[in-house]
Each structure stands twice: as C-alpha cells, then as structure tokens.
Design a protein around this motif. Structure first.
Motif, PDB file in Angstrom:
ATOM      1  N   ILE A  48       0.851  -1.188   0.000  1.00 34.91           N
ATOM      2  CA  ILE A  48       0.000   0.000   0.000  1.00 34.91           C
ATOM      3  C   ILE A  48       0.886   1.237   0.000  1.00 34.91           C
ATOM      4  O   ILE A  48       1.799   1.347   0.820  1.00 34.91           O
ATOM      5  CB  ILE A  48      -0.910   0.024   1.242  1.00 34.91           C
ATOM      6  N   ALA A  49       0.610   2.146  -0.920  1.00 30.77           N
ATOM      7  CA  ALA A  49       1.307   3.436  -0.962  1.00 30.77           C
ATOM      8  C   ALA A  49       0.298   4.537  -0.690  1.00 30.77           C
ATOM      9  O   ALA A  49      -0.875   4.446  -1.068  1.00 30.77           O
ATOM     10  CB  ALA A  49       1.962   3.663  -2.323  1.00 30.77           C
ATOM     11  N   VAL A  95       2.744   1.523   5.616  1.00 26.95           N
ATOM     12  CA  VAL A  95       2.244   2.102   4.369  1.00 26.95           C
ATOM     13  C   VAL A  95       3.386   2.954   3.814  1.00 26.95           C
ATOM     14  O   VAL A  95       4.033   3.676   4.554  1.00 26.95           O
ATOM     15  CB  VAL A  95       0.983   2.955   4.647  1.00 26.95           C
ATOM     16  N   ASP A  96       3.643   2.826   2.511  1.00 24.85           N
ATOM     17  CA  ASP A  96       4.728   3.587   1.883  1.00 24.85           C
ATOM     18  C   ASP A  96       4.264   4.992   1.529  1.00 24.85           C
ATOM     19  O   ASP A  96       3.437   5.145   0.624  1.00 24.85           O
ATOM     20  CB  ASP A  96       5.194   2.908   0.590  1.00 24.85           C
ATOM     21  N   PRO A  97       4.766   6.023   2.193  1.00 29.29           N
ATOM     22  CA  PRO A  97       4.435   7.380   1.752  1.00 29.29           C
ATOM     23  C   PRO A  97       5.297   7.702   0.523  1.00 29.29           C
ATOM     24  O   PRO A  97       6.512   7.503   0.549  1.00 29.29           O
ATOM     25  CB  PRO A  97       4.812   8.254   2.949  1.00 29.29           C
ATOM     26  N   ILE A  98       4.649   8.124  -0.548  1.00 24.45           N
ATOM     27  CA  ILE A  98       5.373   8.453  -1.771  1.00 24.45           C
ATOM     28  C   ILE A  98       4.915   9.815  -2.284  1.00 24.45           C
ATOM     29  O   ILE A  98       3.852  10.305  -1.907  1.00 24.45           O
ATOM     30  CB  ILE A  98       5.187   7.379  -2.874  1.00 24.45           C
ATOM     31  N   VAL A 152      -3.167   5.048  -2.532  1.00 21.13           N
ATOM     32  CA  VAL A 152      -4.204   5.883  -1.921  1.00 21.13           C
ATOM     33  C   VAL A 152      -3.857   7.338  -2.217  1.00 21.13           C
ATOM     34  O   VAL A 152      -2.738   7.784  -1.953  1.00 21.13           O
ATOM     35  CB  VAL A 152      -4.270   5.671  -0.393  1.00 21.13           C
ATOM     36  N   MET A 153      -4.822   8.051  -2.764  1.00 18.97           N
ATOM     37  CA  MET A 153      -4.635   9.466  -3.078  1.00 18.97           C
ATOM     38  C   MET A 153      -5.798  10.254  -2.478  1.00 18.97           C
ATOM     39  O   MET A 153      -6.934   9.787  -2.493  1.00 18.97           O
ATOM     40  CB  MET A 153      -4.551   9.683  -4.583  1.00 18.97           C
ATOM     41  N   VAL A 154      -5.485  11.426  -1.964  1.00 12.00           N
ATOM     42  CA  VAL A 154      -6.512  12.299  -1.407  1.00 12.00           C
ATOM     43  C   VAL A 154      -6.514  13.576  -2.233  1.00 12.00           C
ATOM     44  O   VAL A 154      -5.474  14.197  -2.445  1.00 12.00           O
ATOM     45  CB  VAL A 154      -6.245  12.598   0.084  1.00 12.00           C
TER      46      VAL A 154
END
Length: 100
Positions: A17-18, A37-40, A58-60
C-alpha cells in the motif's frame, strides 16, 4: 471505515500500500494494518507501481481535483473534507493521466 476495510483486505492479500503525500498512520489502527504504508510523492507513482505490481495507491484530492476517468477505483469516499480514492495498478495502466 470502508477505506480501512479495503486496506486491511489488501494487506491480507499481501498487496503493498502506498499513500501519496504525508501519511500520519490514519489506517494503522482502523484497518488493523501490521505492515507499514509507503508514503510516496505523486511523481513517484509510476516507479512505485512498476516495483509493486500488486500494490494499491491511496490518493486524497480536493473535490475539484478528482480526475475524471473511466478507470474504476477500488474505493472513492469522503475523507476529512476531501476525497480519498484507492487505485490499483490497472487504473494507472488504463488511464496514464492518473500519474499526473
């Protein structure tokens, strides 16, 4: 809760999960996630999905910035006054504009 449930299921399926942007462990507790979770950065999505073909991103977005696309997300929901979208790799292949 729907996002937490999906992310939990992804982790159970050994799907990395990124999170695009800063991740503040929002779903570690709610989703009972055990793996990090990989923050990218947005510019790293292409490289990340190439290295993690089973992964989800995951994008916000602000409401006005949610992309119009035929690609189906795993989930789209309101999140803290914004819109959270969970994409799998197939979405980025179907619509490369999502990488921008």
């Amino acid at each position: 809760q729907p996002a937490a449930d999906i992310l939990h299921k992804c982790e159970q399926e050994h799907r990395p999960i990124a999170w695009v942007g800063e991740y503040h462990a929002e779903f570690q507790f709610l989703g009972r996630l055990r793996q990090p979770v990989d923050p990218i950065n947005r510019g790293d999505i292409g490289r990340w999905i190439a290295a993690n073909p089973r992964g989800v991103v995951v994008m916000v977005y602000s409401e006005k910035d949610v992309p119009e696309t035929d690609a189906e997300p795993l989930l789209r929901q309101q999140h803290r006054g914004r819109v959270m979208v969970i994409w799998d790799r197939a979405a980025f292949i179907q619509d490369p504009n999502l990488l921008r």
